[in-house]
Design a protein around this motif. Structure first.
Motif, PDB file in Angstrom:
ATOM      1  N   VAL A 146       0.773  -1.635  -0.075  1.00 21.08           N
ATOM      2  CA  VAL A 146       0.148   0.395  -0.303  1.00 21.08           C
ATOM      3  C   VAL A 146       0.972   1.159   0.096  1.00 21.08           C
ATOM      4  CG1 VAL A 146      -2.116  -1.132   1.031  1.00 21.08           C
ATOM      5  CG2 VAL A 146      -0.111  -0.014   2.616  1.00 21.08           C
ATOM      6  N   THR A 147       0.531   2.699   0.629  1.00 20.11           N
ATOM      7  CA  THR A 147       1.070   4.152   0.154  1.00 20.11           C
ATOM      8  C   THR A 147       1.864   3.388   1.333  1.00 20.11           C
ATOM      9  OG1 THR A 147      -0.825   4.605  -0.643  1.00 20.11           O
ATOM     10  CG2 THR A 147       0.822   6.446   0.467  1.00 20.11           C
ATOM     11  N   GLY A 148       2.096   3.264   1.758  1.00 17.56           N
ATOM     12  CA  GLY A 148       3.368   3.150   2.663  1.00 17.56           C
ATOM     13  C   GLY A 148       4.508   2.624   2.916  1.00 17.56           C
ATOM     14  N   GLY A 149       4.037   1.940   1.912  1.00 15.99           N
ATOM     15  CA  GLY A 149       5.054   0.999   1.286  1.00 15.99           C
ATOM     16  C   GLY A 149       4.891  -0.728   1.798  1.00 15.99           C
ATOM     17  N   LYS A 150       4.126  -1.150   2.624  1.00 16.97           N
ATOM     18  CA  LYS A 150       4.676  -2.497   3.256  1.00 16.97           C
ATOM     19  C   LYS A 150       2.754  -3.071   2.553  1.00 16.97           C
ATOM     20  CE  LYS A 150       1.618  -2.214   7.144  1.00 16.97           C
ATOM     21  NZ  LYS A 150       0.853  -3.081   8.390  1.00 16.97           N
ATOM     22  N   ALA A 151       3.233  -4.081   2.276  1.00 16.09           N
ATOM     23  CA  ALA A 151       1.812  -5.083   2.607  1.00 16.09           C
ATOM     24  C   ALA A 151       0.596  -5.633   3.144  1.00 16.09           C
ATOM     25  CB  ALA A 151       1.980  -6.673   1.379  1.00 16.09           C
ATOM     26  N   GLY A 152      -0.148  -5.649   3.728  1.00 23.94           N
ATOM     27  CA  GLY A 152      -1.025  -5.859   4.455  1.00 23.94           C
ATOM     28  C   GLY A 152      -2.044  -4.472   5.066  1.00 23.94           C
ATOM     29  N   TYR A 153      -2.656  -4.446   6.183  1.00 25.03           N
ATOM     30  CA  TYR A 153      -3.870  -3.282   6.684  1.00 25.03           C
ATOM     31  C   TYR A 153      -3.258  -2.515   6.963  1.00 25.03           C
ATOM     32  CZ  TYR A 153      -7.431  -0.895   8.612  1.00 25.03           C
ATOM     33  OH  TYR A 153      -8.349   0.030   9.324  1.00 25.03           O
ATOM     34  N   GLU A 154      -2.866  -1.400   6.641  1.00 25.06           N
ATOM     35  CA  GLU A 154      -2.285  -0.140   7.046  1.00 25.06           C
ATOM     36  C   GLU A 154      -3.141   1.179   7.549  1.00 25.06           C
ATOM     37  OE1 GLU A 154       0.418   3.771   5.242  1.00 25.06           O
ATOM     38  OE2 GLU A 154       1.451   1.957   5.735  1.00 25.06           O
ATOM     39  N   PRO A 155      -3.275   0.770   9.429  1.00 24.99           N
ATOM     40  CA  PRO A 155      -4.226   1.445   9.964  1.00 24.99           C
ATOM     41  C   PRO A 155      -4.290   2.332   9.311  1.00 24.99           C
ATOM     42  CG  PRO A 155      -3.207   0.859  11.505  1.00 24.99           C
ATOM     43  CD  PRO A 155      -2.618   0.207  10.365  1.00 24.99           C
ATOM     44  N   PRO A 156      -5.328   3.364   9.495  1.00 21.23           N
ATOM     45  CA  PRO A 156      -5.206   5.472   8.781  1.00 21.23           C
ATOM     46  C   PRO A 156      -5.593   5.981   9.980  1.00 21.23           C
ATOM     47  CG  PRO A 156      -8.193   4.426   7.744  1.00 21.23           C
ATOM     48  CD  PRO A 156      -6.837   3.101   9.330  1.00 21.23           C
ATOM     49  N   CYS A 157      -4.351   7.234  10.360  1.00 23.11           N
ATOM     50  CA  CYS A 157      -4.189   7.977  11.218  1.00 23.11           C
ATOM     51  C   CYS A 157      -4.401   9.241  11.831  1.00 23.11           C
ATOM     52  CB  CYS A 157      -2.554   7.534  11.154  1.00 23.11           C
ATOM     53  SG  CYS A 157      -1.776   6.333  11.761  1.00 23.11           S
ATOM     54  N   THR A 158      -4.691   9.582  10.531  1.00 25.04           N
ATOM     55  CA  THR A 158      -5.100  10.813  10.831  1.00 25.04           C
ATOM     56  C   THR A 158      -6.437  11.938  10.969  1.00 25.04           C
ATOM     57  OG1 THR A 158      -3.117  11.094   9.011  1.00 25.04           O
ATOM     58  CG2 THR A 158      -4.457  13.399   9.383  1.00 25.04           C
ATOM     59  N   SER A 159      -6.964  12.361  11.331  1.00 23.71           N
ATOM     60  CA  SER A 159      -8.288  12.192  11.516  1.00 23.71           C
ATOM     61  C   SER A 159      -8.703  13.956  11.396  1.00 23.71           C
ATOM     62  CB  SER A 159      -9.207  12.314  12.724  1.00 23.71           C
ATOM     63  OG  SER A 159     -10.257  12.020  12.845  1.00 23.71           O
ATOM     64  N   PRO A 160      -9.630  14.954  10.913  1.00 25.91           N
ATOM     65  CA  PRO A 160     -10.346  14.146  10.331  1.00 25.91           C
ATOM     66  C   PRO A 160     -10.279  13.632   8.646  1.00 25.91           C
ATOM     67  CG  PRO A 160     -10.979  16.828  10.582  1.00 25.91           C
ATOM     68  CD  PRO A 160      -9.181  16.451  11.183  1.00 25.91           C
ATOM     69  N   GLY A 161     -10.428  12.844   8.400  1.00 29.95           N
ATOM     70  CA  GLY A 161     -11.162  12.380   6.950  1.00 29.95           C
ATOM     71  C   GLY A 161     -11.792  11.326   7.153  1.00 29.95           C
ATOM     72  N   SER A 162     -11.846  10.447   5.745  1.00 28.90           N
ATOM     73  CA  SER A 162     -13.130   9.671   5.359  1.00 28.90           C
ATOM     74  C   SER A 162     -12.230   8.593   4.763  1.00 28.90           C
ATOM     75  CB  SER A 162     -14.122   9.709   4.255  1.00 28.90           C
ATOM     76  OG  SER A 162     -13.173  10.090   3.538  1.00 28.90           O
ATOM     77  N   TYR A 163     -12.722   7.144   5.531  1.00 26.95           N
ATOM     78  CA  TYR A 163     -12.396   6.220   5.353  1.00 26.95           C
ATOM     79  C   TYR A 163     -12.883   5.356   4.922  1.00 26.95           C
ATOM     80  CZ  TYR A 163      -9.574   8.770   8.771  1.00 26.95           C
ATOM     81  OH  TYR A 163      -9.053   9.854   9.773  1.00 26.95           O
ATOM     82  N   ARG A 164     -12.841   5.124   3.391  1.00 26.73           N
ATOM     83  CA  ARG A 164     -13.236   3.346   2.484  1.00 26.73           C
ATOM     84  C   ARG A 164     -13.389   2.522   2.802  1.00 26.73           C
ATOM     85  NH1 ARG A 164     -14.170   7.764  -2.631  1.00 26.73           N
ATOM     86  NH2 ARG A 164     -12.156   7.018  -3.090  1.00 26.73           N
ATOM     87  N   PHE A 165     -13.765   1.549   2.468  1.00 32.94           N
ATOM     88  CA  PHE A 165     -13.732   0.405   2.898  1.00 32.94           C
ATOM     89  C   PHE A 165     -14.686  -0.445   1.564  1.00 32.94           C
ATOM     90  CE2 PHE A 165     -12.922   1.426   6.682  1.00 32.94           C
ATOM     91  CZ  PHE A 165     -11.803   0.342   7.910  1.00 32.94           C
ATOM     92  N   THR A 166     -14.132  -0.695   0.321  1.00 36.45           N
ATOM     93  CA  THR A 166     -14.883  -0.305  -1.323  1.00 36.45           C
ATOM     94  C   THR A 166     -14.403  -2.105  -1.026  1.00 36.45           C
ATOM     95  OG1 THR A 166     -13.928   1.107  -1.489  1.00 36.45           O
ATOM     96  CG2 THR A 166     -14.910   0.032  -3.091  1.00 36.45           C
ATOM     97  N   VAL A 167     -15.150  -3.383  -1.534  1.00 30.69           N
ATOM     98  CA  VAL A 167     -15.641  -4.529  -1.922  1.00 30.69           C
ATOM     99  C   VAL A 167     -16.416  -4.291  -3.701  1.00 30.69           C
ATOM    100  CG1 VAL A 167     -16.595  -6.434  -1.960  1.00 30.69           C
ATOM    101  CG2 VAL A 167     -16.384  -5.304   0.211  1.00 30.69           C
ATOM    102  N   TYR A 168     -15.360  -5.447  -4.423  1.00 24.74           N
ATOM    103  CA  TYR A 168     -15.534  -5.388  -5.753  1.00 24.74           C
ATOM    104  C   TYR A 168     -15.641  -6.982  -6.228  1.00 24.74           C
ATOM    105  CZ  TYR A 168     -13.181  -0.962  -5.494  1.00 24.74           C
ATOM    106  OH  TYR A 168     -13.395   0.318  -5.571  1.00 24.74           O
ATOM    107  N   THR A 169     -16.440  -7.022  -7.103  1.00 27.04           N
ATOM    108  CA  THR A 169     -17.170  -8.180  -7.400  1.00 27.04           C
ATOM    109  C   THR A 169     -15.629  -8.540  -9.134  1.00 27.04           C
ATOM    110  OG1 THR A 169     -18.521  -8.561  -6.526  1.00 27.04           O
ATOM    111  CG2 THR A 169     -18.425 -10.195  -8.283  1.00 27.04           C
ATOM    112  N   LEU A 170     -15.257  -9.618  -9.024  1.00 23.97           N
ATOM    113  CA  LEU A 170     -14.534  -9.213 -10.083  1.00 23.97           C
ATOM    114  C   LEU A 170     -14.668 -10.483 -11.049  1.00 23.97           C
ATOM    115  CD1 LEU A 170     -10.756  -8.582  -8.797  1.00 23.97           C
ATOM    116  CD2 LEU A 170     -12.793  -6.625  -9.544  1.00 23.97           C
ATOM    117  N   ASN A 171     -15.002 -10.069 -12.488  1.00 21.89           N
ATOM    118  CA  ASN A 171     -15.026 -11.794 -13.642  1.00 21.89           C
ATOM    119  C   ASN A 171     -13.535 -11.690 -13.807  1.00 21.89           C
ATOM    120  OD1 ASN A 171     -13.279  -9.715 -15.036  1.00 21.89           O
ATOM    121  ND2 ASN A 171     -15.354  -9.249 -16.996  1.00 21.89           N
ATOM    122  N   GLY A 172     -13.245 -12.535 -12.817  1.00 20.25           N
ATOM    123  CA  GLY A 172     -10.962 -12.957 -12.712  1.00 20.25           C
ATOM    124  C   GLY A 172     -10.497 -12.825 -11.841  1.00 20.25           C
ATOM    125  N   ARG A 173      -9.083 -13.131 -11.715  1.00 27.06           N
ATOM    126  CA  ARG A 173      -8.324 -12.818 -10.695  1.00 27.06           C
ATOM    127  C   ARG A 173      -7.169 -11.809 -11.067  1.00 27.06           C
ATOM    128  NH1 ARG A 173      -8.075 -16.599  -6.666  1.00 27.06           N
ATOM    129  NH2 ARG A 173      -5.689 -16.860  -6.837  1.00 27.06           N
TER     130      ARG A 173
END
Length: 170
Positions: A111-138
């Motif tokens: 991710v943006t911070g350079g590591k793989a995995g969940y990098e928890p948001p730190c800055t408030s105020p802000g918006s944090y979007r959790f988006t789920v996508y269904t894909l027609n392939g891998r």
């Protein structure tokens, strides 16, 4: 990383297709509420990792995998906090801290911070979007698996999309 920031306006990049309509996914969580603050335990102030997520949509015969993109936007910054892809298409929920124990066969992008995995948001105020996508392939991550490439591949294969947005951090 500027390219990644340009691509992470996920609403403007991921989920748009000029060739087909995008079906709707209902995204929920036992811990998150639309438009409410992100619980501190899922931010950098807590140690819970990624929050649990659930999703549902109309059955899609062409569904081959699921991807989740978490991004954050503040007045001064935008970031991608988590990209989990190649989740089996039959999966409809992830438990707490799924980033630490992702579903078999799935992958996580750096991710943006350079590591793989969940990098928890730190800055408030802000918006944090959790988006789920269904894909027609891998997602093919055999190449360098750079964040912009993975986000583009998710966008190109999206057939359904849904989002849960938290605002600020508790």
């Amino acid at each position: 990383m500027t390219a990644a920031f340009a691509l992470t306006g996920c609403g403007s990049f991921i989920g748009r297709s000029q060739a087909k309509d995008i079906a709707e996914i209902n995204v929920s969580s036992p811990e998150l509420r639309e438009g409410k603050p992100l619980p501190a335990e899922y931010s950098c102030r807590g140690g819970e990792g990624s929050p649990p997520l659930r999703w549902s949509s109309q059955p899609l015969s062409e569904a081959k995998s699921i991807a989740i993109v978490v991004d954050s936007h503040t007045s001064s910054d935008s970031a991608v906090n988590w990209v989990l892809y190649n989740i089996p298409a039959t999966t409809t929920e992830l438990g707490p801290n799924a980033a630490a124990d992702p579903p078999d066969g799935s992958g996580q992008a750096k991710v943006t911070g350079g590591k793989a995995g969940y990098e928890p948001p730190c800055t408030s105020p802000g918006s944090y979007r959790f988006t789920v996508y269904t894909l027609n392939g891998r997602v093919d991550d055999s190449k360098s698996a750079e964040l912009p490439d993975i986000l583009k591949e998710i966008a190109d294969k999206t057939i359904a999309r849904g989002r849960l947005t938290a605002v600020d951090i508790q």
